[in-house]
Design a protein around this motif. Structure first.
Motif, PDB file in Angstrom:
ATOM      1  N   ASP A   1      50.185 -23.959  39.442  1.00  0.00           N
ATOM      2  CA  ASP A   1      50.118 -22.997  40.536  1.00  0.00           C
ATOM      3  C   ASP A   1      51.044 -21.813  40.299  1.00  0.00           C
ATOM      4  O   ASP A   1      50.653 -20.652  40.469  1.00  0.00           O
ATOM      5  N   TYR A   2      52.261 -22.081  39.874  1.00  0.00           N
ATOM      6  CA  TYR A   2      53.232 -21.019  39.611  1.00  0.00           C
ATOM      7  C   TYR A   2      52.758 -20.104  38.479  1.00  0.00           C
ATOM      8  O   TYR A   2      52.765 -18.870  38.598  1.00  0.00           O
ATOM      9  N   THR A   3      52.334 -20.695  37.371  1.00  0.00           N
ATOM     10  CA  THR A   3      51.945 -19.906  36.204  1.00  0.00           C
ATOM     11  C   THR A   3      50.675 -19.108  36.472  1.00  0.00           C
ATOM     12  O   THR A   3      50.541 -17.966  36.009  1.00  0.00           O
ATOM     13  N   THR A   4      49.753 -19.670  37.226  1.00  0.00           N
ATOM     14  CA  THR A   4      48.543 -18.935  37.596  1.00  0.00           C
ATOM     15  C   THR A   4      48.891 -17.705  38.420  1.00  0.00           C
ATOM     16  O   THR A   4      48.345 -16.614  38.205  1.00  0.00           O
ATOM     17  N   ALA A   5      49.826 -17.848  39.359  1.00  0.00           N
ATOM     18  CA  ALA A   5      50.226 -16.717  40.190  1.00  0.00           C
ATOM     19  C   ALA A   5      50.900 -15.629  39.351  1.00  0.00           C
ATOM     20  O   ALA A   5      50.657 -14.431  39.548  1.00  0.00           O
ATOM     21  N   LYS A   6      51.748 -16.029  38.412  1.00  0.00           N
ATOM     22  CA  LYS A   6      52.421 -15.052  37.570  1.00  0.00           C
ATOM     23  C   LYS A   6      51.439 -14.357  36.625  1.00  0.00           C
ATOM     24  O   LYS A   6      51.594 -13.173  36.304  1.00  0.00           O
ATOM     25  N   THR A   7      50.429 -15.079  36.164  1.00  0.00           N
ATOM     26  CA  THR A   7      49.403 -14.470  35.324  1.00  0.00           C
ATOM     27  C   THR A   7      48.614 -13.440  36.119  1.00  0.00           C
ATOM     28  O   THR A   7      48.279 -12.356  35.610  1.00  0.00           O
ATOM     29  N   ALA A   8      48.331 -13.752  37.377  1.00  0.00           N
ATOM     30  CA  ALA A   8      47.647 -12.793  38.244  1.00  0.00           C
ATOM     31  C   ALA A   8      48.501 -11.545  38.450  1.00  0.00           C
ATOM     32  O   ALA A   8      47.993 -10.417  38.458  1.00  0.00           O
ATOM     33  N   LEU A   9      49.805 -11.734  38.600  1.00  0.00           N
ATOM     34  CA  LEU A   9      50.705 -10.599  38.773  1.00  0.00           C
ATOM     35  C   LEU A   9      50.723  -9.713  37.533  1.00  0.00           C
ATOM     36  O   LEU A   9      50.774  -8.477  37.640  1.00  0.00           O
ATOM     37  N   LEU A  10      50.635 -10.315  36.374  1.00  0.00           N
ATOM     38  CA  LEU A  10      50.581  -9.546  35.132  1.00  0.00           C
ATOM     39  C   LEU A  10      49.319  -8.685  35.094  1.00  0.00           C
ATOM     40  O   LEU A  10      49.366  -7.495  34.754  1.00  0.00           O
ATOM     41  N   GLY A  11      48.182  -9.263  35.470  1.00  0.00           N
ATOM     42  CA  GLY A  11      46.938  -8.495  35.512  1.00  0.00           C
ATOM     43  C   GLY A  11      46.986  -7.374  36.539  1.00  0.00           C
ATOM     44  O   GLY A  11      46.529  -6.250  36.282  1.00  0.00           O
TER      45      GLY A  11
ATOM     46  N   SER B   1      49.623  -5.813  37.507  1.00  0.00           N
ATOM     47  CA  SER B   1      50.540  -4.791  36.997  1.00  0.00           C
ATOM     48  C   SER B   1      49.854  -3.877  35.999  1.00  0.00           C
ATOM     49  O   SER B   1      50.053  -2.646  36.020  1.00  0.00           O
ATOM     50  N   ARG B   2      49.064  -4.444  35.130  1.00  0.00           N
ATOM     51  CA  ARG B   2      48.378  -3.627  34.119  1.00  0.00           C
ATOM     52  C   ARG B   2      47.352  -2.706  34.757  1.00  0.00           C
ATOM     53  O   ARG B   2      47.189  -1.547  34.332  1.00  0.00           O
ATOM     54  N   ASN B   3      46.651  -3.192  35.776  1.00  0.00           N
ATOM     55  CA  ASN B   3      45.700  -2.333  36.477  1.00  0.00           C
ATOM     56  C   ASN B   3      46.417  -1.211  37.214  1.00  0.00           C
ATOM     57  O   ASN B   3      45.960  -0.060  37.209  1.00  0.00           O
ATOM     58  N   LEU B   4      47.548  -1.517  37.845  1.00  0.00           N
ATOM     59  CA  LEU B   4      48.331  -0.471  38.495  1.00  0.00           C
ATOM     60  C   LEU B   4      48.781   0.577  37.484  1.00  0.00           C
ATOM     61  O   LEU B   4      48.718   1.779  37.751  1.00  0.00           O
ATOM     62  N   ALA B   5      49.272   0.102  36.339  1.00  0.00           N
ATOM     63  CA  ALA B   5      49.745   1.033  35.312  1.00  0.00           C
ATOM     64  C   ALA B   5      48.638   1.995  34.890  1.00  0.00           C
ATOM     65  O   ALA B   5      48.880   3.196  34.692  1.00  0.00           O
ATOM     66  N   ALA B   6      47.415   1.476  34.770  1.00  0.00           N
ATOM     67  CA  ALA B   6      46.292   2.308  34.336  1.00  0.00           C
ATOM     68  C   ALA B   6      45.985   3.413  35.335  1.00  0.00           C
ATOM     69  O   ALA B   6      45.565   4.514  34.954  1.00  0.00           O
ATOM     70  N   GLU B   7      46.204   3.151  36.620  1.00  0.00           N
ATOM     71  CA  GLU B   7      45.851   4.132  37.639  1.00  0.00           C
ATOM     72  C   GLU B   7      47.007   5.026  38.054  1.00  0.00           C
ATOM     73  O   GLU B   7      46.816   6.192  38.404  1.00  0.00           O
ATOM     74  N   LEU B   8      48.230   4.490  38.016  1.00  0.00           N
ATOM     75  CA  LEU B   8      49.364   5.251  38.535  1.00  0.00           C
ATOM     76  C   LEU B   8      50.020   6.156  37.502  1.00  0.00           C
ATOM     77  O   LEU B   8      50.831   7.014  37.859  1.00  0.00           O
ATOM     78  N   GLY B   9      49.666   5.987  36.234  1.00  0.00           N
ATOM     79  CA  GLY B   9      50.256   6.848  35.207  1.00  0.00           C
ATOM     80  C   GLY B   9      50.016   8.321  35.465  1.00  0.00           C
ATOM     81  O   GLY B   9      50.878   9.161  35.172  1.00  0.00           O
ATOM     82  N   ALA B  10      48.869   8.664  36.045  1.00  0.00           N
ATOM     83  CA  ALA B  10      48.545  10.068  36.335  1.00  0.00           C
ATOM     84  C   ALA B  10      49.490  10.673  37.355  1.00  0.00           C
ATOM     85  O   ALA B  10      49.583  11.899  37.478  1.00  0.00           O
ATOM     86  N   PHE B  11      50.201   9.822  38.094  1.00  0.00           N
ATOM     87  CA  PHE B  11      51.150  10.292  39.103  1.00  0.00           C
ATOM     88  C   PHE B  11      52.593  10.192  38.630  1.00  0.00           C
ATOM     89  O   PHE B  11      53.531  10.312  39.436  1.00  0.00           O
ATOM     90  N   GLY B  12      52.794   9.953  37.350  1.00  0.00           N
ATOM     91  CA  GLY B  12      54.141   9.846  36.817  1.00  0.00           C
ATOM     92  C   GLY B  12      54.839   8.544  37.161  1.00  0.00           C
ATOM     93  O   GLY B  12      56.066   8.452  37.065  1.00  0.00           O
TER      94      GLY B  12
END
Length: 255
Positions: A160-170, A172-183
């Motif tokens: 349960d813990y590792t699944t949640a952390k893996t979801a958080l990693l995903g 984060s990467r999606n956020l990075a892809a979209e928020l980079g345009a805003f610095g």
């Protein structure tokens, strides 16, 4: 590194890794918001430690699994300090790293996963959602999410813990892809077993010994070891680094 004038929120910062991260920012001049859930006394101790090193700090209560609670905290931060520059999502649902008491896959219920998802993923989601409008408006921001090297090497299957952390990693990467345009940069820090913390206190000595032998640097991480990676991602040195995950585990995981 110099964080003078930077407003930095560290969730789950009244103890363990979060406290050390908050103290490290404070020692470098940051204005640190020490978020806590229940233990105001512990949060105040972290605040006092930061002030003794010349930093500025305040303790703010909020349940990161509750969006309304997070929005109230963010509004208080903006009212008092005018901005939010760095967010470190460290809070999580309580977990004990003890292989002898963990639930095997066949005994887990969906609610076990939900509890961990709400703490790690839900908490980060709520905090990021509350912080993003301000970071977008100033066209700058740093988001650092704390994951785990168990996502790469589930040496003990804490499902349960590792699944949640893996979801958080995903997430984060999606956020990075979209928020980079805003610095805005979004990165993850992935600690190995960190001792001592409340979560690792019940990890038996034989398990710690096995992990120590497997680790090239020959020891487990301490809470203080984790701070350097967080400071790097929050600093100007990492201004063109986003969507990355830095493992801080003495070489146990190499990818």
């Amino acid at each position: 590194m110099d964080f003078k004038g930077k407003v930095i929120l560290v969730t789950g910062a009244s103890r363990g890794i979060g406290a050390k991260i908050a103290e490290a920012f404070g020692a470098l001049g940051g204005i640190v918001i020490v978020n806590y859930l229940r233990n105001r006394q512990a949060a105040d101790e972290v605040v006092n430690t930061i002030r003794l090193t010349g930093g500025e700090a305040a303790a703010l209560q909020a349940d990161v699994t509750d969006l309304a609670s997070v929005e109230r905290m963010m509004a208080e931060i903006i009212d008092n300090f005018g901005t939010i520059d760095v967010v470190v999502n460290n809070a999580l649902s309580h977990y004990t790293f003890n292989p002898k008491t963990r639930k095997p896959a066949w005994d887990l219920q969906w609610k076990d996963y939900q509890t961990q998802l709400e703490g790690s993923l839900g908490g980060a989601f709520h905090v990021c959602k509350a912080a993003m409008p301000y970071m977008k408006a100033q066209h700058e921001g740093r988001i650092i999410n704390m994951v785990s090297n168990l996502t790469d090497f589930p040496v003990v299957p804490y499902h349960d813990y590792t699944t949640a952390k893996t979801a958080l990693l995903g997430f984060s990467r999606n956020l990075a892809a979209e928020l980079g345009a805003f610095g805005i940069t979004v990165n993850c820090v992935s600690p190995g077993l960190t001792y001592p913390t409340d979560s690792s206190r019940d990890t038996k000595e034989d398990v710690r010994d096995i992990l120590t032998r497997l680790t090239p640097m020959g020891r487990l991480a301490s809470p203080k070891d984790i701070t350097g990676a967080v400071l790097f991602f929050a600093s100007d040195l990492a201004g063109f680094v986003t969507g990355q995950c830095l493992r801080v585990d003495g070489g146990l995981v190499m990818v």
